[in-house]
Design an enzyme around this catalytic site. Structure first.
Site, PDB file in Angstrom:
ATOM      1  N   ALA A  71       0.797  -1.195   0.008  1.00  0.00           N
ATOM      2  CA  ALA A  71       0.300   0.044  -0.097  1.00  0.00           C
ATOM      3  C   ALA A  71       0.944   1.265   0.004  1.00  0.00           C
ATOM      4  O   ALA A  71       1.811   1.493   0.874  1.00  0.00           O
ATOM      5  CB  ALA A  71      -0.811   0.079   1.373  1.00  0.00           C
ATOM      6  N   GLU A 104      -1.001 -12.296  -4.515  1.00  0.00           N
ATOM      7  CA  GLU A 104      -1.941 -12.198  -5.563  1.00  0.00           C
ATOM      8  C   GLU A 104      -2.244 -10.814  -5.762  1.00  0.00           C
ATOM      9  O   GLU A 104      -2.279  -9.766  -4.857  1.00  0.00           O
ATOM     10  CB  GLU A 104      -3.335 -12.619  -4.900  1.00  0.00           C
ATOM     11  CG  GLU A 104      -3.460 -14.242  -4.764  1.00  0.00           C
ATOM     12  CD  GLU A 104      -2.828 -14.846  -3.425  1.00  0.00           C
ATOM     13  OE1 GLU A 104      -2.751 -14.036  -2.539  1.00  0.00           O
ATOM     14  OE2 GLU A 104      -2.866 -16.055  -3.215  1.00  0.00           O
ATOM     15  N   ASN A 109      -5.639  -4.638 -11.719  1.00  0.00           N
ATOM     16  CA  ASN A 109      -4.776  -3.678 -11.170  1.00  0.00           C
ATOM     17  C   ASN A 109      -3.446  -3.355 -11.928  1.00  0.00           C
ATOM     18  O   ASN A 109      -2.444  -3.894 -11.541  1.00  0.00           O
ATOM     19  CB  ASN A 109      -4.346  -3.838  -9.689  1.00  0.00           C
ATOM     20  CG  ASN A 109      -3.850  -2.820  -8.997  1.00  0.00           C
ATOM     21  OD1 ASN A 109      -3.187  -1.831  -9.561  1.00  0.00           O
ATOM     22  ND2 ASN A 109      -3.709  -2.855  -7.600  1.00  0.00           N
ATOM     23  N   TYR A 116       5.104  -5.187  -9.981  1.00  0.00           N
ATOM     24  CA  TYR A 116       5.402  -6.669  -9.594  1.00  0.00           C
ATOM     25  C   TYR A 116       6.259  -7.240 -11.006  1.00  0.00           C
ATOM     26  O   TYR A 116       7.466  -7.610 -10.490  1.00  0.00           O
ATOM     27  CB  TYR A 116       4.645  -7.416  -9.479  1.00  0.00           C
ATOM     28  CG  TYR A 116       3.399  -7.025  -8.456  1.00  0.00           C
ATOM     29  CD1 TYR A 116       4.170  -6.472  -7.109  1.00  0.00           C
ATOM     30  CD2 TYR A 116       2.126  -7.134  -8.350  1.00  0.00           C
ATOM     31  CE1 TYR A 116       3.261  -5.928  -6.061  1.00  0.00           C
ATOM     32  CE2 TYR A 116       1.238  -6.808  -7.257  1.00  0.00           C
ATOM     33  CZ  TYR A 116       2.050  -5.908  -6.290  1.00  0.00           C
ATOM     34  OH  TYR A 116       1.193  -5.579  -5.348  1.00  0.00           O
TER      35      TYR A 116
END
Length: 144
Positions: A71, A104, A109, A116
């Site tokens: 986050a 996950e 997104n 990633y």
């Protein structure tokens, strides 16, 4: 300059607010308190000007690391904090003896998926209807 460090008890309220601002189904305060207390759990926060602007969790499951959440405060996105935060967590995971990492991510997104992939994660599977609020599939990504 952004500082990256392990979560502290005094960070819990700020981390919970960040989680609530970021996710439709945020973790609870006790979830983060567990990250402080348990050796197989790690949570790194990003701190700028004494304000928590990001956080990332890792769970060691028999030598494999599950990235639990990433986050970054909305006002601080697209500044490299997410990349640096996750890189710190991956480094610490390697120091803990973790040899592979998984996570996950919502299929929609794209910003997170790009992050990633930039750090070496590859999509290896799909979890149907994994997310709620709204219901959505999750990509399963691995970095081995």
């Amino acid at each position: 300059m952004v500082e990256y460090r392990e979560i502290r008890e005094s960070d819990l309220d700020a981390v919970c607010r960040l989680e609530e601002d970021t996710f439709s189904m945020p973790w609870h305060r006790q979830d983060f308190a567990d990250m402080i207390e348990q050796d197989h759990l790690l949570y790194i926060v990003a701190v700028f000007d004494n304000i928590i602007v990001g956080g990332c969790g890792l769970r060691d499951i028999v030598g494999e690391g599950e990235i639990t959440n990433v986050a970054v405060a909305k006002a601080c996105r697209n500044q490299g904090i997410g990349t640096d935060l996750l890189a710190h967590v991956l480094q610490r995971g390697c120091e803990m003896g973790i040899t592979a990492f998984t996570l996950e991510v919502r299929k929609s997104n794209l910003a997170a998926i790009h992050l990633y992939e930039k750090l070496g994660f590859v999509t290896e599977g799909l979890r149907k209807n994994f997310y709620e609020k709204p219901c959505e599939d999750a990509l399963i990504m691995w970095k081995r």
